[in-house]
Motif scaffolding. Structure first.
Motif, PDB file in Angstrom:
ATOM      1  N   SER A   1       0.828  -1.204   0.000  1.00 22.20           N
ATOM      2  CA  SER A   1       0.000   0.000   0.000  1.00 22.20           C
ATOM      3  C   SER A   1       0.871   1.266   0.000  1.00 22.20           C
ATOM      4  O   SER A   1       0.579   2.239  -0.700  1.00 22.20           O
ATOM      5  CB  SER A   1      -0.930  -0.019   1.199  1.00 22.20           C
ATOM      6  N   GLU A   2       1.935   1.210   0.781  1.00 23.71           N
ATOM      7  CA  GLU A   2       2.823   2.378   0.855  1.00 23.71           C
ATOM      8  C   GLU A   2       3.509   2.625  -0.505  1.00 23.71           C
ATOM      9  O   GLU A   2       3.636   3.765  -0.955  1.00 23.71           O
ATOM     10  CB  GLU A   2       3.881   2.106   1.916  1.00 23.71           C
ATOM     11  N   SER A   3       3.936   1.535  -1.154  1.00 22.02           N
ATOM     12  CA  SER A   3       4.563   1.678  -2.471  1.00 22.02           C
ATOM     13  C   SER A   3       3.549   2.210  -3.481  1.00 22.02           C
ATOM     14  O   SER A   3       3.883   3.036  -4.343  1.00 22.02           O
ATOM     15  CB  SER A   3       5.089   0.330  -2.985  1.00 22.02           C
ATOM     16  N   ALA A   4       2.306   1.744  -3.366  1.00 15.58           N
ATOM     17  CA  ALA A   4       1.258   2.211  -4.288  1.00 15.58           C
ATOM     18  C   ALA A   4       1.030   3.708  -4.111  1.00 15.58           C
ATOM     19  O   ALA A   4       0.819   4.449  -5.080  1.00 15.58           O
ATOM     20  CB  ALA A   4      -0.042   1.441  -4.048  1.00 15.58           C
ATOM     21  N   GLU A   5       1.117   4.165  -2.857  1.00 21.51           N
ATOM     22  CA  GLU A   5       0.920   5.589  -2.581  1.00 21.51           C
ATOM     23  C   GLU A   5       2.082   6.401  -3.176  1.00 21.51           C
ATOM     24  O   GLU A   5       1.865   7.455  -3.785  1.00 21.51           O
ATOM     25  CB  GLU A   5       0.841   5.795  -1.054  1.00 21.51           C
ATOM     26  N   GLN A   6       3.285   5.869  -3.035  1.00 17.38           N
ATOM     27  CA  GLN A   6       4.454   6.553  -3.603  1.00 17.38           C
ATOM     28  C   GLN A   6       4.318   6.651  -5.127  1.00 17.38           C
ATOM     29  O   GLN A   6       4.573   7.699  -5.733  1.00 17.38           O
ATOM     30  CB  GLN A   6       5.720   5.759  -3.243  1.00 17.38           C
ATOM     31  N   LEU A   7       3.858   5.559  -5.731  1.00 17.86           N
ATOM     32  CA  LEU A   7       3.680   5.578  -7.185  1.00 17.86           C
ATOM     33  C   LEU A   7       2.584   6.575  -7.581  1.00 17.86           C
ATOM     34  O   LEU A   7       2.748   7.348  -8.532  1.00 17.86           O
ATOM     35  CB  LEU A   7       3.334   4.160  -7.685  1.00 17.86           C
ATOM     36  N   THR A   8       1.484   6.577  -6.818  1.00 14.88           N
ATOM     37  CA  THR A   8       0.401   7.524  -7.116  1.00 14.88           C
ATOM     38  C   THR A   8       0.925   8.957  -7.065  1.00 14.88           C
ATOM     39  O   THR A   8       0.615   9.786  -7.930  1.00 14.88           O
ATOM     40  CB  THR A   8      -0.755   7.369  -6.096  1.00 14.88           C
ATOM     41  N   ASN A   9       1.734   9.245  -6.037  1.00 13.11           N
ATOM     42  CA  ASN A   9       2.276  10.606  -5.900  1.00 13.11           C
ATOM     43  C   ASN A   9       3.109  10.988  -7.125  1.00 13.11           C
ATOM     44  O   ASN A   9       2.991  12.093  -7.649  1.00 13.11           O
ATOM     45  CB  ASN A   9       3.145  10.725  -4.644  1.00 13.11           C
ATOM     46  N   HIS A  10       3.927  10.053  -7.577  1.00  8.98           N
ATOM     47  CA  HIS A  10       4.753  10.342  -8.754  1.00  8.98           C
ATOM     48  C   HIS A  10       3.878  10.567  -9.989  1.00  8.98           C
ATOM     49  O   HIS A  10       4.113  11.494 -10.767  1.00  8.98           O
ATOM     50  CB  HIS A  10       5.730   9.201  -9.021  1.00  8.98           C
ATOM     51  N   LEU A  11       2.865   9.721 -10.157  1.00 15.16           N
ATOM     52  CA  LEU A  11       1.998   9.871 -11.333  1.00 15.16           C
ATOM     53  C   LEU A  11       1.302  11.230 -11.292  1.00 15.16           C
ATOM     54  O   LEU A  11       1.189  11.925 -12.306  1.00 15.16           O
ATOM     55  CB  LEU A  11       0.959   8.738 -11.387  1.00 15.16           C
ATOM     56  N   MET A  12       0.879  11.589 -10.102  1.00 11.61           N
ATOM     57  CA  MET A  12       0.192  12.879  -9.923  1.00 11.61           C
ATOM     58  C   MET A  12       1.133  14.034 -10.292  1.00 11.61           C
ATOM     59  O   MET A  12       0.739  14.970 -10.993  1.00 11.61           O
ATOM     60  CB  MET A  12      -0.255  12.975  -8.456  1.00 11.61           C
ATOM     61  N   GLU A  13       2.384  13.938  -9.810  1.00 14.30           N
ATOM     62  CA  GLU A  13       3.371  14.996 -10.136  1.00 14.30           C
ATOM     63  C   GLU A  13       3.496  15.146 -11.649  1.00 14.30           C
ATOM     64  O   GLU A  13       3.579  16.256 -12.168  1.00 14.30           O
ATOM     65  CB  GLU A  13       4.775  14.589  -9.639  1.00 14.30           C
ATOM     66  N   ILE A  14       3.530  14.018 -12.338  1.00 14.91           N
ATOM     67  CA  ILE A  14       3.734  14.063 -13.783  1.00 14.91           C
ATOM     68  C   ILE A  14       2.516  14.673 -14.473  1.00 14.91           C
ATOM     69  O   ILE A  14       2.636  15.482 -15.388  1.00 14.91           O
ATOM     70  CB  ILE A  14       4.059  12.648 -14.316  1.00 14.91           C
ATOM     71  N   VAL A  15       1.329  14.311 -13.995  1.00 17.65           N
ATOM     72  CA  VAL A  15       0.114  14.868 -14.590  1.00 17.65           C
ATOM     73  C   VAL A  15       0.092  16.387 -14.397  1.00 17.65           C
ATOM     74  O   VAL A  15      -0.393  17.133 -15.253  1.00 17.65           O
ATOM     75  CB  VAL A  15      -1.154  14.225 -13.967  1.00 17.65           C
ATOM     76  N   GLU A  16       0.649  16.838 -13.293  1.00 20.46           N
ATOM     77  CA  GLU A  16       0.587  18.275 -12.986  1.00 20.46           C
ATOM     78  C   GLU A  16       1.672  19.102 -13.683  1.00 20.46           C
ATOM     79  O   GLU A  16       1.648  20.329 -13.610  1.00 20.46           O
ATOM     80  CB  GLU A  16       0.668  18.479 -11.466  1.00 20.46           C
ATOM     81  N   LEU A  17       2.607  18.449 -14.349  1.00 20.67           N
ATOM     82  CA  LEU A  17       3.643  19.212 -15.058  1.00 20.67           C
ATOM     83  C   LEU A  17       3.029  19.982 -16.222  1.00 20.67           C
ATOM     84  O   LEU A  17       2.086  19.498 -16.860  1.00 20.67           O
ATOM     85  CB  LEU A  17       4.717  18.275 -15.622  1.00 20.67           C
ATOM     86  N   SER A  18       3.591  21.149 -16.506  1.00 17.65           N
ATOM     87  CA  SER A  18       3.148  21.871 -17.699  1.00 17.65           C
ATOM     88  C   SER A  18       3.845  21.269 -18.915  1.00 17.65           C
ATOM     89  O   SER A  18       4.815  20.517 -18.760  1.00 17.65           O
ATOM     90  CB  SER A  18       3.518  23.346 -17.579  1.00 17.65           C
ATOM     91  N   ARG A  19       3.382  21.622 -20.107  1.00 17.80           N
ATOM     92  CA  ARG A  19       4.032  21.092 -21.313  1.00 17.80           C
ATOM     93  C   ARG A  19       5.514  21.462 -21.340  1.00 17.80           C
ATOM     94  O   ARG A  19       6.361  20.641 -21.641  1.00 17.80           O
ATOM     95  CB  ARG A  19       3.312  21.600 -22.561  1.00 17.80           C
ATOM     96  N   ARG A  20       5.804  22.717 -20.991  1.00 24.52           N
ATOM     97  CA  ARG A  20       7.205  23.151 -20.994  1.00 24.52           C
ATOM     98  C   ARG A  20       8.035  22.294 -20.036  1.00 24.52           C
ATOM     99  O   ARG A  20       9.147  21.875 -20.351  1.00 24.52           O
ATOM    100  CB  ARG A  20       7.262  24.630 -20.584  1.00 24.52           C
ATOM    101  N   GLU A  21       7.457  22.021 -18.859  1.00 20.25           N
ATOM    102  CA  GLU A  21       8.192  21.198 -17.882  1.00 20.25           C
ATOM    103  C   GLU A  21       8.403  19.776 -18.412  1.00 20.25           C
ATOM    104  O   GLU A  21       9.436  19.165 -18.194  1.00 20.25           O
ATOM    105  CB  GLU A  21       7.442  21.162 -16.543  1.00 20.25           C
ATOM    106  N   ARG A  22       7.389  19.270 -19.133  1.00 24.37           N
ATOM    107  CA  ARG A  22       7.535  17.910 -19.695  1.00 24.37           C
ATOM    108  C   ARG A  22       8.659  17.882 -20.736  1.00 24.37           C
ATOM    109  O   ARG A  22       9.459  16.959 -20.770  1.00 24.37           O
ATOM    110  CB  ARG A  22       6.220  17.437 -20.334  1.00 24.37           C
ATOM    111  N   ILE A  23       8.692  18.935 -21.559  1.00 20.85           N
ATOM    112  CA  ILE A  23       9.742  18.989 -22.597  1.00 20.85           C
ATOM    113  C   ILE A  23      11.124  19.042 -21.927  1.00 20.85           C
ATOM    114  O   ILE A  23      12.036  18.312 -22.296  1.00 20.85           O
ATOM    115  CB  ILE A  23       9.524  20.200 -23.535  1.00 20.85           C
ATOM    116  N   ASN A  24      11.244  19.876 -20.886  1.00 18.85           N
ATOM    117  CA  ASN A  24      12.525  19.969 -20.158  1.00 18.85           C
ATOM    118  C   ASN A  24      12.904  18.633 -19.546  1.00 18.85           C
ATOM    119  O   ASN A  24      14.061  18.210 -19.593  1.00 18.85           O
ATOM    120  CB  ASN A  24      12.427  20.998 -19.019  1.00 18.85           C
ATOM    121  N   GLN A  25      11.893  17.979 -18.970  1.00 17.88           N
ATOM    122  CA  GLN A  25      12.175  16.690 -18.336  1.00 17.88           C
ATOM    123  C   GLN A  25      12.663  15.677 -19.374  1.00 17.88           C
ATOM    124  O   GLN A  25      13.625  14.940 -19.140  1.00 17.88           O
ATOM    125  CB  GLN A  25      10.921  16.167 -17.626  1.00 17.88           C
TER     126      GLN A  25
END
Ligand code: G6P
Length: 598
Positions: free
Chosen positions: A542-566
């Motif tokens: 469950s804890e690992s799933a939460e960590q993964l959810t947090n990462h996915l959320m961070e990625i969804v919240e990136l702007s296009r410019r941030e995605r290009i930089n990444q």
């Protein structure tokens, strides 16, 4: 090291997957060739099994038998063995010896007898075992012949399938230095798939009892004998070192991490352009699949994917699904306008592609054709009107479209639209009712509802250009996506996230995979570089799933410019996984072998 003088060492690399694609070892051997050739040149040669259909595509025989590899081939052939010598037609074009396993099938009873008599290795009657035993006996003869032509010979064996001759090479004291690499342990894979507490139980496994239990005692015995017989024993990651210690009872002398033949573009924007090109191709699939039920904004849609063998727990499909369900909940709660389409690309038995999926796609294509015809008609008439008219105002374009086309447009669009939900699986699975992915999706109601922010496409077949739904190469599909998700529970190395990184696409891996473990130990600030490592070693599900959810959320919240930089950062970090950088580990193993006096 080798300068191609008479005193330079020769390196023979032996793999069941050399010129014979079965699984992941093929990628290791093939992608490594250009770097090996650069380093070893003419001193280097491979050996693999001869299978006519594979050889027809990838092998070119030679007439030149003048070097020591060719000479030994002629001598082996004179003994009645069906053996070929030539070039493996892959980047780097190395020389290769191919031996037909079937040409020693009549020796199998004797081979089995002596394996037991001399080494206490039991055997069985499986065809693959017969093939590898026969192949091994001929490799032994070849290595013996070769060893008479040079004083410095290293033979590097990969996996148990080519390891059956190692005990005899040592018993007969053939003057060759042997390196054996196991890319995973056989028992490790079986146990991880069947034991939920694999990592806790590892230290107390009775290898023989378990090997018998899974009916793999001959193969496991060969693997152990090869590991013990080698001058230098190696594996691919620190994760598998543990397995080797407890399941094979030998501590590996060194670790050989896997790399890729990284191809970087001279212009940075080029790989970004490729992302856009292939994303548009994925857009077409997504429109065909979803838009008949409901449209969404493709400009605010991200494509995540996972891929690999269908091992629900080992590949972390279970953790990924749990995190996706949580992500969906969070995005809905936050009233996000982003959509995530998650692709599960794997291989399951199916009857056919779901006819509804094909039908929807065909209708969408008909709509496109109709639109193109209308555009053409309007274009031609508008041009005529512009040339013929004395007025300067733009005419009513609607009047240029014939009623036939208007009707056809209305009809096709109407017949396409449906109130049904887009299917979560693209094919009719043979085991639809017992499939773990489908079971999770149905139980958690993650079934492509209109208001779901996370949509699912479960594609139980590999992506290929011949596939009617995607019609693209797997590598192109990867480039078109925004994130690869691979939080494995058991993964000796794990090429899939590395392939993402090489294409400039961020990826999730786990610290239980060889790659993730390597990244954690050797790459600074890896998260900033778009490599997300989920802690599964110390954390519960469950804890690992939460960590993964947090990462996915961070990625969804990136702007296009941030995605290009990444993506730029991901791509520039790929160089550290180039074989040119990682070959140093192989060279260390060869030095160790050459300096060994046992
Ligand atoms: C590439 C292109 C950009 C484009 C982007 C889409 O990077 O060079 O011009 O905007 O792809 O990025 P996205 O992360 O939204 O797919």
């Amino acid at each position: 090291m080798p300068q191609s003088t008479s005193a330079s060492p020769y390196l023979l690399e032996i793999a069941w997957e050399a010129c014979n694609q079965v699984g992941g070892i093929y990628t290791v051997i093939r992608s490594k060739v250009p770097a090996m050739m650069e380093y070893w040149g003419d001193q280097y040669c491979l050996i693999g099994p001869y299978f006519p259909s594979q050889a027809a595509a990838e092998f070119e025989p030679t007439d030149d038998y003048s070097d020591i590899y060719g000479q030994a081939v002629l001598e082996l052939r004179a003994q009645g063995v069906e053996v070929y010598y030539g070039t493996w037609l892959v980047t780097g074009r190395p020389r290769i010896v191919l031996i037909n396993p079937y040409s020693a099938f009549s020796d199998i009873p004797a081979i089995k007898y002596f394996l037991w008599e001399h080494h206490r290795i039991p055997t069985s009657n499986e065809d693959l075992l017969h093939q590898v035993l026969a192949f091994g006996s001929m490799v032994k003869r070849y290595v013996s012949l070769l060893s008479k032509k040079t004083k410095k010979l290293v033979a590097h064996f990969h996996e148990w399938m080519v390891g059956s001759c190692i005990p005899d090479l040592r018993r007969e004291q053939v003057p060759v230095k042997i390196v054996f690499t196991t890319h995973a342990t056989l028992l490790g894979r079986y146990l991880a798939m069947n034991d939920p507490n694999f990592y806790d139980q590892l230290t107390s496994v009775d290898w023989q009892q378990e090997a018998r239990h899974f009916n793999i005692e001959p193969a496991v015995s060969i693997e152990r004998a090869a590991a013990h017989g080698a001058h230098v024993f190696t594996t691919v990651s620190e994760v598998t070192v543990r397995e080797c210690i407890y399941l094979l009872d030998r501590i590996p002398d060194t670790v050989l991490p896997n790399g890729l033949n990284i191809r970087r573009f001279t212009a940075l924007h080029e790989f970004q352009n490729l992302h856009l090109t292939y994303k548009k191709k994925i857009h077409r699939f997504v429109m065909g699949h979803f838009f008949q039920s409901f449209p969404f904004n493709l400009d605010k849609t991200l494509y995540f994917f996972t891929s690999g063998r269908y091992e629900y727990r080992n590949k972390g499909f279970d953790l990924t699904l749990e995190a996706l369900a949580r992500l969906n909940y969070r995005l809905k709660k936050a009233k996000s306008d982003m959509t995530v389409v998650m692709f599960f690309i794997t291989k399951r038995p199916f009857h056919s592609i779901n006819p509804q999926v094909l039908h929807s796609r065909a209708l969408m294509e008909e709509i496109q054709e109709t639109c193109e015809s209308i555009t053409e008609q309007v274009g031609e008439r508008l041009f005529y009107e512009a040339a013929a008219s004395n007025e300067h105002k733009v005419p009513d374009l609607n009047s240029f479209v014939e009623d036939y086309w208007k009707l056809r447009y209305r009809r096709t669009v109407q017949s396409w639209k449906t109130h049904q939900l887009p299917p979560v699986v693209t094919h009719n699975l043979v085991e639809d009712q017992t499939d773990d992915i489908l079971h999770f999706l149905r139980a958690s109601n993650l079934v492509n509802n209109a208001d779901d922010r996370v949509k699912i496409v479960y594609h139980p077949d590999f992506v290929s250009p011949a596939n009617p739904l995607f019609g693209m190469e797997y590598g192109q599909f990867v480039r078109g996506c925004h994130l690869g998700v691979f939080p494995s529970y058991y993964e000796p190395w794990g090429y899939t996230p590395l392939e993402c990184v090489a294409s400039g696409i961020p990826a999730v891996t786990s610290d239980l995979s060889g790659f993730g473990d390597y990244v954690k130990k050797h790459v600074k600030k890896y998260t900033e570089k778009g490599i997300y490592v989920i802690d599964r070693h110390e954390k519960g599900f469950s804890e690992s799933a939460e960590q993964l959810t947090n990462h996915l959320m961070e990625i969804v919240e990136l702007s296009r410019r941030e995605r290009i930089n990444q993506r730029n950062k991901v791509e520039s970090s790929s160089e550290m996984f180039d074989w040119k950088k990682l070959l140093v580990h192989y060279e260390r193993a060869y030095q160790l072998a050459l300096s060994s006096n046992i």
